[in-house]
Structure formats: C-alpha cells, structure tokens
Write an enzyme that holds these catalytic residues in place. Structure first.
Site, mmCIF file in Angstrom:
data_model
loop_
_atom_site.group_PDB
_atom_site.id
_atom_site.type_symbol
_atom_site.label_atom_id
_atom_site.label_comp_id
_atom_site.label_asym_id
_atom_site.label_seq_id
_atom_site.Cartn_x
_atom_site.Cartn_y
_atom_site.Cartn_z
ATOM 1 N N SER A 1 -11.323 -1.186 -0.026
ATOM 2 C CA SER A 1 -10.002 -1.150 0.618
ATOM 3 C C SER A 1 -10.092 -1.552 2.077
ATOM 4 O O SER A 1 -9.151 -2.123 2.625
ATOM 5 C CB SER A 1 -9.411 0.254 0.545
ATOM 6 O OG SER A 1 -8.814 0.500 -0.686
ATOM 7 N N HIS B 1 -3.617 6.006 3.764
ATOM 8 C CA HIS B 1 -4.425 4.849 3.372
ATOM 9 C C HIS B 1 -3.843 3.551 3.897
ATOM 10 O O HIS B 1 -4.541 2.724 4.482
ATOM 11 C CB HIS B 1 -4.544 4.814 1.848
ATOM 12 C CG HIS B 1 -5.412 3.721 1.325
ATOM 13 N ND1 HIS B 1 -4.924 2.482 0.979
ATOM 14 C CD2 HIS B 1 -6.745 3.685 1.066
ATOM 15 C CE1 HIS B 1 -5.921 1.732 0.543
ATOM 16 N NE2 HIS B 1 -7.029 2.437 0.576
ATOM 17 N N ASP C 1 0.836 -1.193 0.000
ATOM 18 C CA ASP C 1 0.000 0.000 0.000
ATOM 19 C C ASP C 1 0.878 1.253 0.000
ATOM 20 O O ASP C 1 1.953 1.246 -0.600
ATOM 21 C CB ASP C 1 -0.921 -0.037 1.234
ATOM 22 C CG ASP C 1 -2.274 0.598 0.986
ATOM 23 O OD1 ASP C 1 -2.312 1.826 0.871
ATOM 24 O OD2 ASP C 1 -3.276 -0.133 0.919
#
Length: 608
Positions: A548, A394, A361
């Site tokens: 996600s 994120h 990520d």
C-alpha cells in the site's frame, strides 16, 4: 519560528499496513503456510511482528524527535512577547500528550503554561543527556500516570516540558487493536498483541527497546488460520441488467429489495434464500448480464462535513538538486526518496496542478496540515456525496506518500509537490468496501478529471463490476497504479492482476524484496514499502509498511511524468516507468521486482 500550533505530530505510532487494505475478506481463513510446514508459517508471522515492532519503535522515535524539534523552536522564541505565550497555551491545549510547558531563567520559574505541579529543581530532574542538548528525566509515575520531563538549555534559560507517557502507551495499544486478526493488515482486532511488559503477551513475541522512554515493546501476532468468516453479505447479490430493463420492475418480479444501484447494476437483497441459491435460481434469467456476491463491508457510522478551504497560490516549480526539502521528518526518516532518486527528479519537475491524482481508498483527512491545500475535490462512494473524511487512516497515509505538501517545514515530503489530490472514499471506517463502492469511486474519479489513480486495495476475487470500472478508466486514458498485496504469495490479487493497471511490489531499505510482498509475472515494478513515514489522521505522522505504501510512490511518479509531458498516453506512461527502472534481483524482468525499482530522475530526464 515555525508554526508550533500546526505541527501536531502528537506522537507517532505505527499503523502497520502490511496488506494494502484488502476490501474483500477472503484472507480471513487463508492458510499462511509457505511450504506446508507449520514452522515456516509461524516464521512468517514472527517476521510480520518484527516489522510491526520496528514501525512502532520508529514512529515513537519520530515523536521524540518532534518534541526535540519543538524545544529548538521554543529556544528561539521572544519570551517577552505575549503572542508567544498565547501560541504556547494553544499548542498545549491541542496536544493531549503534553501536560504543560515552563520557562526557567537562572533556575527560577519565569512562567508556566498548564503545568499543575511545577518542579522547583528542574535541572535535578533532567538526569539524562542525549548529546544534542536535549535532556530527559527518568520516566516516573505521578498520581497513577506515567510521565517524563524533557528540557533544553540556552544561555540562562531552561525550556521545560512534561509528557504524559500513559496517554502514549494507551494510544499505541489502541492502534494495535485496529489490526486484522490474521496478520494481513497489522492494525487491528485480537490477532495482534502489543504491550510494554512481557506479561502482556504470550510466547513467540518480538521485543524492541525504546531507549528514550525506558520502554520495551512486545509485539505478537496470533495464528488465526482456522477462523471462519463470511466473505460477503448473505442474501445479497450484485446484478447487472441488460440495457433497457426496468430495475424496479425486475426487482418486484423477483421479490427482492434494491439496496443500491449504479448505472445498470443493482445490489439486491432477499434474506429468505442464500446467495448461492439465488444465483442458481437466476442463472438463466435473460435480463441478467452477470451476477456476483455482494462482498462484505461495514457501513460508515458517522458523516463528516468539511470546511471550505482556499487553494494555495504559492507553488514551487524549480528545485535545486543540491538541496533537500526542509520538511521536518525528511532528512532523518524519509530514506525512501533517496532510493528512487527523487531529489534529482525534482530538479526536473515537482508536478503541475493540471494533473490530479485520485486516492481510491478510505478517504483523506481534509484538515491535515500536509494535505488540506492539496485536496481539489472528493467523493464518498457509500453515500454518493462529498463527505470523503477518512475514518480509518490508511487513505490519509497513502495520500501523503504520493502528494504531501512539500518543502513547507512541516511534516513529510511527498513524491509529487504540486499535483492535486482527489480524495475518493471507497473503504469505510474498518477499511472495508466492495466491488460496487470501488467501481463507483473509480468512475467518479475519471469523470472528475483524474489523470492518475492509486489503488492500494484488493483481494483474490475477480469482480466483473470492478473490472468494468477499471476498463472504463483505461479507455479514458487514466494511469492506474495498484498494490500487489502482502501475503508473500503468487496468487493474483485484483485489481493488481488486471492488464490495464501497473502493479507494484515493495522493497525494503536495503533494496531487497520486502518479505511480505506478493510476487508473480503480473508484477510490473517495485518501490519502497517498509517503514514509510507519512501523514495520518489528526495532523499526525506515522510509519506504515506494505505494498500500500509502495504503490503511491509510483502514482506520484506518474503524476510528475504527466506534468512534464501531458500528451503521453497511459500505456506510454506505463512503458516509460518500466524501462527506466533500476534492475534488481535476477537480470531482466523477474516475478519479484518486475522491471525493477522505479527511478524518478531517469524517467523524467528521458522526456524532459
């Protein structure tokens, strides 16, 4: 007293991740029309605004809950202990949204920490009673800054704090300004307007009230379908050469510059010609195995050094299913774990350190209180080093869902308690990467012991380089979990569409399909993906929504499964997760939920 220094929620505001980070920008000019009807297109955008607004208000409520929790802690402190005063002083220094703290005894000020203007009549300021012993003032403006008081009484003492609401308001808007302009990834750019007054947005907005602050949030997504943007770096190509070909000689012969290299593959640049013309020119080159554009990403703007940390020595191996984890946000906000029967599963296993989970990520915050001791190692695919610091947020959120430190009284719980994290940075500060960065990250994770990979990223481009890395991981018996995407389309996304991975769709709190979740016959399973609280940069905690967030629920489960039975192959793990799901939607396998919603208890009990 819990360590108030470490509990740094600051204020929880959303980073609405309605996409799962698409590293290739193909969707910049995607047509959102569902059935060719422009009104339905706008309805989809409004629905996304609705979820964004709910994440924002829910996160702000978490912030208020956090302050209330701190007030409870403060009422139990030894007010005569100098160490207590020092801790409060440090706590205020570390929290820019808290102006200061004061203690009153019999309505007389006993001491204060950093408060510039200490009220002489604090009880008269606290005019609103929440019913849980916490009292609030009405928001007020002081020297151009929006503020509010909070307090709690115990015996003859009043514990009192002042909040900087302007700081919170500006932070909310800054985060909203991180979203992508087309409604794909709801934190950024000019395509998402967030304001606290109606005049700050145009028509077709969603309004949500934040009662404690006296705020109304107005959220609006803009229609950006006509925006044209390049999807790759013009004049740059990823080229895989046949074994034995000298890379430097080939580049010199073709008068191109080598920008990056990985195994037998190169990223080469020639600004004299377009990508299309270069690929046509080299189409019959016998030295070339394959070519593909170098899809665009923004390089990092800074490098971060991480401090060495001690691996934790305390592990929980047995959990009483009649109890709940004591993490502060678990009981009031983490609805997602009851939906997948996590507590019942934790009575069987909470994971083992021998089964690392790699988060492929934007990196992970190495200093986060709920993650730092879980990070075993990390890699930066752009720089080829260990600077895996998350500049976006994120990856940190995804990591917390899969494997936050749990039952430590702080923050949130994670699906896996003991499985360590490999923090693999393949997306930059704008959450953008390319097939080479992802391929490098996957291969590094495999070579460094990962048993499970979480891939909350993707796009509609089928990259041969990325697929090679996925096959490498699969052939090395690694379990791979991928997010399906959040465009409410059947279009296959990659790597989610590869047969070697387990693809995850998202459910909402009512066990319905999240409206944005992609669908199709490649969907394997589903997991919670709306309004998911988790870790964020700077020791904060925010809510996000998207596939996600669904994927790391399954990655955490895969880590628990491999902890209970490490001899299961990746295909056996896939099969176990599929067949132990709770069926949702149409009876049997369907394109919206796949085999159904994951069930942690059922999966672990079958192999226990």
């Amino acid at each position: 007293m819990r360590s108030i220094i470490r509990l740094t929620i600051a204020f929880s505001v959303v980073l609405f991740s309605v996409l799962g980070i698409w590293y290739l920008s193909d969707h910049q000019n995607r047509d959102l029309t569902l059935d060719g009807d422009e009104s339905e297109d706008r309805s989809f955008e409004l629905a996304m605004s609705e979820v964004m607004a709910e994440d924002l208000t829910g996160s702000i409520e978490m912030f208020i809950y956090k302050i209330e929790d701190e007030l409870d802690d403060w009422t139990d402190m030894d007010i005569n202990d100098q160490k207590t005063i020092e801790e409060l002083d440090q706590f205020v220094d570390e929290h820019p949204h808290i102006e200061g703290f004061a203690l009153y005894e019999n309505n007389e000020l006993k001491y204060d920490v950093h408060l510039k203007d200490v009220p002489t009549n604090p009880k008269e300021k606290l005019t609103r009673n929440k019913g849980n012993g916490v009292k609030l003032s009405d928001p007020f403006i002081e020297k151009g800054t929006k503020k509010m008081y909070m307090g709690k009484e115990k015996n003859d003492h009043l514990y009192f704090t002042e909040l900087d609401l302007s700081f919170i308001e500006h932070f909310v808007k800054d985060l909203a300004a991180l979203t992508d302009a087309n409604g794909q990834f709801f934190i950024g750019d000019d395509g998402m307007n967030v304001g606290t007054t109606e005049s700050e947005v145009d028509e077709d907005y969603v309004k949500k009230d934040v009662e404690d602050l006296g705020w109304s949030l107005y959220v609006q997504s803009e229609d950006d379908k006509e925006v044209e943007e390049e999807h790759y770096k013009e004049g740059e190509i990823i080229v895989k050469l046949r074994e034995g070909i000298d890379k430097k000689e080939w580049a010199a012969d073709h008068q191109v510059k080598i920008v990056d290299a990985f195994n037998d593959s190169l990223v080469v640049r020639d600004k004299r010609d377009s990508t299309e013309l270069l690929m046509e020119e080299w189409a019959d080159d016998p030295a070339v195995v394959y070519m593909e554009p170098n899809y665009k990403y923004s390089k990092q703007t800074m490098a971060h050094q991480t401090r060495p940390r001690q691996r934790r020595t305390r592990q929980v191996h047995v959990f009483d299913e009649n109890e709940s984890p004591n993490d502060e946000f678990y009981e009031p906000y983490q609805w997602n774990f009851s939906q997948i029967f996590a507590e019942e599963g934790w009575a069987i296993s909470v994971g083992e350190e021998q089964v690392p989970i790699a988060i492929i990520d934007s990196g992970v915050d190495p200093e986060h209180i709920d993650l730092s001791e879980k990070i075993q190692d990390g890699f930066n695919a752009f720089e080829g080093n260990g600077a895996y610091y998350d500049e976006h947020g994120h990856g940190t959120h995804v990591a917390g869902v899969a494997a936050a430190v749990t039952n430590n009284e702080d923050g949130v719980a994670g699906v896996s308690w003991n499985n360590p994290i490999l923090a693999v940075k393949v997306l930059d500060d704008r959450a953008e990467g390319n097939s080479m960065s992802i391929a490098k990250g996957i291969r590094w994770a495999v070579d460094n012991g990962a048993k499970v990979l979480n891939l909350s990223l993707g796009d509609s481009h089928d990259s041969e380089m990325m697929h090679e890395a996925v096959r490498y991981a699969y052939n090395n018996d690694v379990v791979m979990i991928a997010a399906s995407g959040n465009d409410n389309v059947e279009t296959p996304m990659y790597p989610a569409a590869y047969e070697e991975v387990l693809t995850v769709a998202a459910t909402d709190p009512h066990e319905e399909r999240a409206f944005f979740s992609n669908y199709g016959h490649h969907i394997d399973v589903s997991a919670p993906g709306e309004h998911i609280p988790s870790t964020y940069l700077g020791n904060e905690f925010v809510m996000m929504s998207g596939t996600s967030m669904a994927a790391p629920h399954v990655a955490g489960l895969a880590g628990l499964i491999r902890s209970v039975d490490p001899d299961l192959s990746n295909e056996e793990v896939y099969d176990l997760i599929r067949r132990t799901c709770d069926d949702l939607g149409e009876e049997g396998v369907d394109p919206y939920f796949g085999h159904g919603k994951i069930n942690v208890e059922r999966a672990l009990r079958e192999i226990h």
